[in-house]
Design a protein around this motif. Structure first.
Motif, PDB file in Angstrom:
ATOM      1  N   LYS A 111      36.960  30.068 -18.896  1.00 23.98           N
ATOM      2  CA  LYS A 111      36.096  31.059 -18.255  1.00 23.98           C
ATOM      3  C   LYS A 111      34.901  30.369 -17.622  1.00 23.98           C
ATOM      4  CE  LYS A 111      37.543  35.344 -19.048  1.00 23.98           C
ATOM      5  NZ  LYS A 111      37.772  36.322 -17.958  1.00 23.98           N
TER       6      LYS A 111
ATOM      7  N   TYR B  95      40.449  29.676  -4.106  1.00 30.10           N
ATOM      8  CA  TYR B  95      39.406  30.428  -3.433  1.00 30.10           C
ATOM      9  C   TYR B  95      38.104  30.220  -4.216  1.00 30.10           C
ATOM     10  CZ  TYR B  95      42.275  33.069  -0.136  1.00 30.10           C
ATOM     11  OH  TYR B  95      43.098  33.425   0.912  1.00 30.10           O
TER      12      TYR B  95
ATOM     13  N   ARG C 188      30.900  36.179   0.002  1.00 29.72           N
ATOM     14  CA  ARG C 188      32.244  36.712  -0.137  1.00 29.72           C
ATOM     15  C   ARG C 188      33.220  35.647  -0.619  1.00 29.72           C
ATOM     16  NH1 ARG C 188      33.349  39.019   5.585  1.00 29.72           N
ATOM     17  NH2 ARG C 188      31.118  39.427   5.425  1.00 29.72           N
ATOM     18  N   LEU C 189      34.328  36.114  -1.125  1.00 30.84           N
ATOM     19  CA  LEU C 189      35.412  35.235  -1.536  1.00 30.84           C
ATOM     20  C   LEU C 189      35.964  34.514  -0.303  1.00 30.84           C
ATOM     21  CD1 LEU C 189      36.984  34.680  -4.176  1.00 30.84           C
ATOM     22  CD2 LEU C 189      38.544  36.508  -3.500  1.00 30.84           C
TER      23      LEU C 189
ATOM     24  N   TYR D 260      38.686  30.698  -8.044  1.00 31.11           N
ATOM     25  CA  TYR D 260      39.914  31.421  -8.358  1.00 31.11           C
ATOM     26  C   TYR D 260      41.114  30.652  -7.830  1.00 31.11           C
ATOM     27  CZ  TYR D 260      37.009  35.565  -9.169  1.00 31.11           C
ATOM     28  OH  TYR D 260      36.077  36.454  -9.639  1.00 31.11           O
TER      29      TYR D 260
ATOM     30  N   LEU E 275      48.403  38.073  -2.648  1.00 29.60           N
ATOM     31  CA  LEU E 275      47.831  37.005  -3.445  1.00 29.60           C
ATOM     32  C   LEU E 275      47.763  37.469  -4.896  1.00 29.60           C
ATOM     33  CD1 LEU E 275      44.925  35.862  -1.106  1.00 29.60           C
ATOM     34  CD2 LEU E 275      46.723  34.372  -1.971  1.00 29.60           C
TER      35      LEU E 275
ATOM     36  N   PHE F 189      45.977  36.448  -8.253  1.00 23.92           N
ATOM     37  CA  PHE F 189      44.833  35.636  -8.655  1.00 23.92           C
ATOM     38  C   PHE F 189      44.804  35.399 -10.150  1.00 23.92           C
ATOM     39  CE2 PHE F 189      42.092  35.349  -4.919  1.00 23.92           C
ATOM     40  CZ  PHE F 189      42.582  36.354  -4.105  1.00 23.92           C
ATOM     41  N   GLY F 190      44.218  34.266 -10.525  1.00 27.34           N
ATOM     42  CA  GLY F 190      43.841  34.059 -11.903  1.00 27.34           C
ATOM     43  C   GLY F 190      42.535  34.781 -12.188  1.00 27.34           C
ATOM     44  N   ALA F 191      42.086  34.705 -13.427  1.00 30.98           N
ATOM     45  CA  ALA F 191      40.871  35.416 -13.826  1.00 30.98           C
ATOM     46  C   ALA F 191      39.594  34.722 -13.357  1.00 30.98           C
ATOM     47  CB  ALA F 191      40.841  35.594 -15.338  1.00 30.98           C
TER      48      ALA F 191
ATOM     49  N   TYR G 197      44.765  44.174   3.408  1.00 26.20           N
ATOM     50  CA  TYR G 197      44.951  44.337   1.962  1.00 26.20           C
ATOM     51  C   TYR G 197      43.745  45.066   1.359  1.00 26.20           C
ATOM     52  CZ  TYR G 197      47.607  39.953   2.905  1.00 26.20           C
ATOM     53  OH  TYR G 197      48.426  38.969   3.428  1.00 26.20           O
TER      54      TYR G 197
ATOM     55  N   TYR H 266      42.192  45.209  -2.467  1.00 22.29           N
ATOM     56  CA  TYR H 266      42.259  44.678  -3.818  1.00 22.29           C
ATOM     57  C   TYR H 266      41.201  45.379  -4.675  1.00 22.29           C
ATOM     58  CZ  TYR H 266      45.068  40.618  -2.363  1.00 22.29           C
ATOM     59  OH  TYR H 266      46.060  39.796  -1.890  1.00 22.29           O
TER      60      TYR H 266
ATOM     61  N   GLN I 285      38.879  44.536  -8.111  1.00 18.95           N
ATOM     62  CA  GLN I 285      38.469  43.480  -9.026  1.00 18.95           C
ATOM     63  C   GLN I 285      37.648  44.071 -10.162  1.00 18.95           C
ATOM     64  OE1 GLN I 285      36.218  40.243  -7.295  1.00 18.95           O
ATOM     65  NE2 GLN I 285      36.798  38.875  -8.962  1.00 18.95           N
TER      66      GLN I 285
ATOM     67  N   GLN J  86      37.646  39.632 -14.140  1.00 21.86           N
ATOM     68  CA  GLN J  86      39.036  39.395 -13.764  1.00 21.86           C
ATOM     69  C   GLN J  86      39.130  39.017 -12.288  1.00 21.86           C
ATOM     70  OE1 GLN J  86      41.650  42.591 -14.908  1.00 21.86           O
ATOM     71  NE2 GLN J  86      40.500  42.994 -16.777  1.00 21.86           N
ATOM     72  N   GLY J  87      40.286  38.498 -11.906  1.00 20.58           N
ATOM     73  CA  GLY J  87      40.533  38.221 -10.504  1.00 20.58           C
ATOM     74  C   GLY J  87      40.949  39.475  -9.772  1.00 20.58           C
ATOM     75  N   PRO J  88      40.890  39.459  -8.450  1.00 16.53           N
ATOM     76  CA  PRO J  88      41.322  40.619  -7.674  1.00 16.53           C
ATOM     77  C   PRO J  88      42.793  40.926  -7.892  1.00 16.53           C
ATOM     78  CG  PRO J  88      40.057  39.086  -6.311  1.00 16.53           C
ATOM     79  CD  PRO J  88      40.349  38.381  -7.598  1.00 16.53           C
TER      80      PRO J  88
ATOM     81  N   LEU K 299      46.004  43.339  -6.220  1.00 18.52           N
ATOM     82  CA  LEU K 299      46.385  44.089  -5.024  1.00 18.52           C
ATOM     83  C   LEU K 299      46.624  45.563  -5.342  1.00 18.52           C
ATOM     84  CD1 LEU K 299      47.185  43.793  -1.963  1.00 18.52           C
ATOM     85  CD2 LEU K 299      49.551  43.805  -2.798  1.00 18.52           C
TER      86      LEU K 299
ATOM     87  N   ARG L 134      49.072  46.908   0.601  1.00 12.58           N
ATOM     88  CA  ARG L 134      49.118  45.987   1.743  1.00 12.58           C
ATOM     89  C   ARG L 134      49.715  46.716   2.941  1.00 12.58           C
ATOM     90  NH1 ARG L 134      53.062  42.142   3.770  1.00 12.58           N
ATOM     91  NH2 ARG L 134      54.468  42.716   2.062  1.00 12.58           N
TER      92      ARG L 134
ATOM     93  N   GLN M 220      51.223  49.066  -6.613  1.00 14.73           N
ATOM     94  CA  GLN M 220      50.153  49.028  -7.606  1.00 14.73           C
ATOM     95  C   GLN M 220      49.080  50.084  -7.361  1.00 14.73           C
ATOM     96  OE1 GLN M 220      50.473  46.896 -10.245  1.00 14.73           O
ATOM     97  NE2 GLN M 220      52.447  46.532  -9.273  1.00 14.73           N
TER      98      GLN M 220
ATOM     99  N   LEU N  24      37.828  45.271  -2.790  1.00 15.45           N
ATOM    100  CA  LEU N  24      37.814  44.251  -1.740  1.00 15.45           C
ATOM    101  C   LEU N  24      38.851  44.551  -0.682  1.00 15.45           C
ATOM    102  CD1 LEU N  24      37.728  41.084  -4.024  1.00 15.45           C
ATOM    103  CD2 LEU N  24      35.856  41.883  -2.597  1.00 15.45           C
TER     104      LEU N  24
ATOM    105  N   ALA O 298      44.035  34.662   3.688  1.00 17.93           N
ATOM    106  CA  ALA O 298      43.406  35.976   3.691  1.00 17.93           C
ATOM    107  C   ALA O 298      41.905  35.804   3.768  1.00 17.93           C
ATOM    108  CB  ALA O 298      43.787  36.740   2.426  1.00 17.93           C
TER     109      ALA O 298
ATOM    110  N   PHE P  53      38.310  37.726   3.297  1.00 18.52           N
ATOM    111  CA  PHE P  53      37.830  38.846   2.495  1.00 18.52           C
ATOM    112  C   PHE P  53      36.511  39.404   3.028  1.00 18.52           C
ATOM    113  CE2 PHE P  53      40.554  39.192  -1.217  1.00 18.52           C
ATOM    114  CZ  PHE P  53      41.304  38.038  -1.109  1.00 18.52           C
ATOM    115  N   GLY P  54      36.342  40.700   2.796  1.00 18.14           N
ATOM    116  CA  GLY P  54      35.070  41.331   3.053  1.00 18.14           C
ATOM    117  C   GLY P  54      34.135  41.132   1.878  1.00 18.14           C
ATOM    118  N   GLN P  55      32.921  41.661   2.007  1.00 14.18           N
ATOM    119  CA  GLN P  55      31.920  41.515   0.953  1.00 14.18           C
ATOM    120  C   GLN P  55      32.215  42.392  -0.250  1.00 14.18           C
ATOM    121  OE1 GLN P  55      29.674  39.204   0.928  1.00 14.18           O
ATOM    122  NE2 GLN P  55      28.206  39.318   2.587  1.00 14.18           N
TER     123      GLN P  55
END
Lengths: 108, 117
Positions: free
Chosen positions: A9, A36, A43-44, A86, A96, A98-100, B33, B35, B37, B41-43, B45, B48, B59, B91, B106, B108-110
């Motif tokens: 983490k 990422y 932003r990501l 990530y 995509l 993603f991991g945590a 997409y 997402y 979050q 945790q990660g984003p 989906l 799409r 999902q 997201l 991809a 991403f937005g804010q």
């Protein structure tokens, strides 16, 4: 099932120390792997992808299909590397997974 | 280039109320997409789009969530009614699409941070 595991983490290192952010994945096939990054209040954004086989901001990542890993490495950490990282995978750009995420904190 | 634009940035609503999020992707990007979050945790989906067609909404909790991309450009995601567990960052991302490896990045937005109280 597709899964990305980032076991840490939080990773805290001193400036100038080597960094390795771990990423393992499970996927039946040959996915495309990414790292990422999200800096504070930004932003990501994509850091690097395995097909490019390039170094971005001093970071590299090698895809090891035998170990199903895609660890991110940098020989000498800098304070500006502090961010959330990530690992993610995709197949044909469908989505995509993603991991945590791992928080990297570089201390001065 | 402003990149992917999302609004609002933050939203606080009471449970059972409706809420909508808006996304304008990068010009020329066919794939969009949404997402979600959750904290820590990660984003993940939700849906799409390829142009105006939803090609993966497996999902998306369809009992309360809906999305549209009528002209194949900008998109809205709606929750009605919102529940406490919907609190998350939503997201939006876009890519140029296609199955070529070079098209899979991809952008991403804010994000929109939703808090349901």
């Amino acid at each position: 099932a597709q899964r990305v595991t980032q076991p840490e983490k939080l990773l805290s290192v001193f400036k100038g120390a080597p960094v390795e952010l771990k990423c393992n994945y499970s996927y039946s096939g040959s996915p495309e792997l990414f790292w990422y990054v999200q800096y504070s209040r930004q932003r990501l954004q994509l850091l690097l992808r395995h097909i490019s086989r390039e170094s971005i901001k001093g970071f590299t990542a090698d895809l090891n299909k035998g170990e199903t890993s895609f660890h991110l490495k940098k020989p000498f950490a800098q304070e500006e590397d502090s961010a959330m990282y990530y690992c993610a995978l995709t197949k044909y750009g469908n989505k995509l997974v993603f991991g945590a995420g791992t928080i990297l904190r570089v201390k001065s | 280039e402003a990149g992917v634009v999302q609004s609002p940035r933050y939203k606080i609503i009471e449970k059972k109320q409706p809420v909508a999020f808006w996304c304008n992707p990068i010009s020329g990007h066919n794939t969009l997409y949404w997402y979600r979050q959750n904290l820590g945790q990660g984003p993940e989906l939700l849906i799409r789009y390829e142009n105006e067609e939803a090609v993966d909404d497996s999902q998306l909790p369809k009992d309360r969530f809906s999305a549209e991309r009528l002209k194949g450009v900008d998109s809205t995601l709606k929750i009605q009614p919102a529940e406490l567990g919907d609190s998350a960052v939503y997201l939006c991302a876009s890519s140029s699409g296609g199955t070529g490896a070079g098209n899979t990045e991809a952008f991403f937005g804010q994000g929109t941070r939703l808090t349901v109280v």
